[in-house]
Design a protein around this motif. Sequence first.
Motif, PDB file in Angstrom:
ATOM      1  N   ARG A 163      28.363 -16.590 -18.446  1.00 63.01           N
ATOM      2  CA  ARG A 163      28.151 -17.063 -19.825  1.00 63.01           C
ATOM      3  C   ARG A 163      28.436 -18.233 -20.585  1.00 63.01           C
ATOM      4  O   ARG A 163      26.753 -18.489 -21.937  1.00 63.01           O
ATOM      5  CB  ARG A 163      29.531 -16.453 -20.818  1.00 63.01           C
ATOM      6  CG  ARG A 163      29.561 -14.553 -20.183  1.00 63.01           C
ATOM      7  CD  ARG A 163      31.677 -14.593 -20.693  1.00 63.01           C
ATOM      8  NE  ARG A 163      31.914 -13.271 -21.095  1.00 63.01           N
ATOM      9  CZ  ARG A 163      31.453 -12.525 -22.001  1.00 63.01           C
ATOM     10  NH1 ARG A 163      31.003 -13.046 -23.099  1.00 63.01           N
ATOM     11  NH2 ARG A 163      31.504 -11.671 -22.242  1.00 63.01           N
ATOM     12  N   GLY A 211      26.083 -13.956 -19.790  1.00 59.55           N
ATOM     13  CA  GLY A 211      26.987 -12.358 -19.163  1.00 59.55           C
ATOM     14  C   GLY A 211      26.778 -11.588 -18.101  1.00 59.55           C
ATOM     15  O   GLY A 211      25.670 -10.922 -17.796  1.00 59.55           O
ATOM     16  N   CYS A 212      27.568 -10.627 -17.872  1.00 59.54           N
ATOM     17  CA  CYS A 212      27.835  -9.623 -16.501  1.00 59.54           C
ATOM     18  C   CYS A 212      26.932  -8.997 -17.619  1.00 59.54           C
ATOM     19  O   CYS A 212      27.786  -8.734 -19.326  1.00 59.54           O
ATOM     20  CB  CYS A 212      28.897  -8.754 -16.090  1.00 59.54           C
ATOM     21  SG  CYS A 212      28.631 -10.471 -14.263  1.00 59.54           S
ATOM     22  N   PHE A 221      27.868  -5.224 -18.701  1.00 65.88           N
ATOM     23  CA  PHE A 221      28.492  -4.570 -19.062  1.00 65.88           C
ATOM     24  C   PHE A 221      30.195  -5.539 -19.966  1.00 65.88           C
ATOM     25  O   PHE A 221      30.927  -4.659 -20.391  1.00 65.88           O
ATOM     26  CB  PHE A 221      29.383  -4.023 -17.764  1.00 65.88           C
ATOM     27  CG  PHE A 221      29.850  -4.588 -16.633  1.00 65.88           C
ATOM     28  CD1 PHE A 221      31.586  -4.960 -16.824  1.00 65.88           C
ATOM     29  CD2 PHE A 221      29.053  -4.907 -15.885  1.00 65.88           C
ATOM     30  CE1 PHE A 221      32.191  -6.132 -15.253  1.00 65.88           C
ATOM     31  CE2 PHE A 221      29.268  -5.761 -14.875  1.00 65.88           C
ATOM     32  CZ  PHE A 221      30.848  -6.305 -14.632  1.00 65.88           C
ATOM     33  N   PHE A 260      37.402 -12.893 -18.462  1.00 62.92           N
ATOM     34  CA  PHE A 260      37.265 -14.676 -17.903  1.00 62.92           C
ATOM     35  C   PHE A 260      37.358 -14.726 -16.314  1.00 62.92           C
ATOM     36  O   PHE A 260      37.606 -13.644 -15.784  1.00 62.92           O
ATOM     37  CB  PHE A 260      37.327 -15.548 -18.780  1.00 62.92           C
ATOM     38  CG  PHE A 260      37.444 -15.043 -20.151  1.00 62.92           C
ATOM     39  CD1 PHE A 260      34.817 -14.783 -20.925  1.00 62.92           C
ATOM     40  CD2 PHE A 260      37.921 -14.521 -20.955  1.00 62.92           C
ATOM     41  CE1 PHE A 260      34.917 -14.661 -21.377  1.00 62.92           C
ATOM     42  CE2 PHE A 260      37.705 -14.028 -22.687  1.00 62.92           C
ATOM     43  CZ  PHE A 260      36.094 -13.897 -23.261  1.00 62.92           C
ATOM     44  N   ARG A 266      35.635 -15.471 -10.108  1.00 65.33           N
ATOM     45  CA  ARG A 266      33.941 -15.266  -9.636  1.00 65.33           C
ATOM     46  C   ARG A 266      33.997 -15.860  -7.878  1.00 65.33           C
ATOM     47  O   ARG A 266      33.990 -16.504  -7.584  1.00 65.33           O
ATOM     48  CB  ARG A 266      33.132 -15.807  -9.958  1.00 65.33           C
ATOM     49  CG  ARG A 266      32.707 -15.190 -12.000  1.00 65.33           C
ATOM     50  CD  ARG A 266      31.893 -15.649 -12.429  1.00 65.33           C
ATOM     51  NE  ARG A 266      30.207 -16.205 -12.138  1.00 65.33           N
ATOM     52  CZ  ARG A 266      29.337 -15.077 -12.268  1.00 65.33           C
ATOM     53  NH1 ARG A 266      29.886 -14.580 -12.758  1.00 65.33           N
ATOM     54  NH2 ARG A 266      27.790 -15.267 -11.124  1.00 65.33           N
TER      55      ARG A 266
HETATM   56  S1  SF4 Z   1      34.007 -12.622 -17.430  1.00 64.91           S
HETATM   57 FE1  SF4 Z   1      33.523 -11.545 -15.186  1.00 64.91          FE
HETATM   58  S2  SF4 Z   1      32.558  -9.861 -15.988  1.00 64.91           S
HETATM   59 FE2  SF4 Z   1      32.483 -11.224 -18.082  1.00 64.91          FE
HETATM   60  S3  SF4 Z   1      30.286 -12.411 -17.149  1.00 64.91           S
HETATM   61 FE3  SF4 Z   1      32.004 -13.373 -16.088  1.00 64.91          FE
HETATM   62  S4  SF4 Z   1      32.128 -12.676 -14.279  1.00 64.91           S
HETATM   63 FE4  SF4 Z   1      30.571 -11.278 -15.330  1.00 64.91          FE
END
Ligand code: SF4
Length: 301
Positions: A32, A40-41, A43, A92, A123
């Motif tokens: 992000r 970010g992802c 979803f 996060f 991650r």
């Molecule tokens: S917090 Fe998790 S779900 Fe959200 S963008 Fe980062 S890796 Fe992806």
Amino acid sequence: MIIRTISDEMKRKYGTKVYRLSLSSGCSCPNRDGKLGYGGCTFCSEGGSGDFASPVLSIQEQLEYAKEKVGRKISAGIPESDRRYIAYFQSFTNTYGDPERLEKLYAETLERPEIVALSLGTRPDCLPDEILDMLVRLRQKYDKEIWVELGLQTMHDETAKRINRGYPLPVFEQSFHKLKEKDFSVIIHIIYGLPGETREDMLETVTYLSRLRPYPDGVKLQLLHILKGTKMAEDYREKPFHILSMEEYIDLIVTSLQILPEDVVIHRMTGDGPKKLLIEPLWSADKKRVLNALNKAIKAV
Ligand code: SF4
């Protein structure tokens, strides 16, 4: 069908129900903030795909606040001194930050006698050696469980690109093995209902997990929630994709439970999306109905 759920597992180990305390480490996410990617992802909601926890409070204040919140669900017959908890840092990327700061923060939770485990959502591309060494030190010092929760979501790189996950499958595999070599409990999150995925694609992901050696310690099976304000909500508006029905989701879960080895502990079988933000699938807002239908389907197998 025998399934090992995390609540049964913890009850067996600690002789009492163990509750989760949702806490915030104050970490951001490199997918992000631009280090690995932006946005970010697709979803991921503003809260970083996790339960509510306030990063403004100190960790001790957060612990007290979370205990008070959870306390409403605990029978008054269980005295305060007998209650046990998991310090749950889910939102996060909780291994992304200054290792010294994180060590101090996590030590402050682990030194509390009522905390039996530390759970860190992260991650797989955010586990450098200095972070792993720090976690090993904490585990040795406090002799408590440390779980690392990896957001895989899917084994398919094409879907991963589409949802902007930001790393390919080999990165996951490498981190998984590195964590297992250091004897951490590894819990893997997967999501059903991602855009473009068929039933076969989703079952391929769970089959892939069942073939990992050593086995993952736990799995979280989650339903995709399309939430207001996310990139996925925009994508869905522009180009709607298939939304799983409750029947399809339950079939996927029951089939997944049959595929996964019995040794893998099931940490979750449904999602907990914030109702206020939920766009689809709307049936998932009725959690009681979903759980009843799911339990009925599991019993029938
Ligand atoms: S917090 Fe998790 S779900 Fe959200 S963008 Fe980062 S890796 Fe992806």
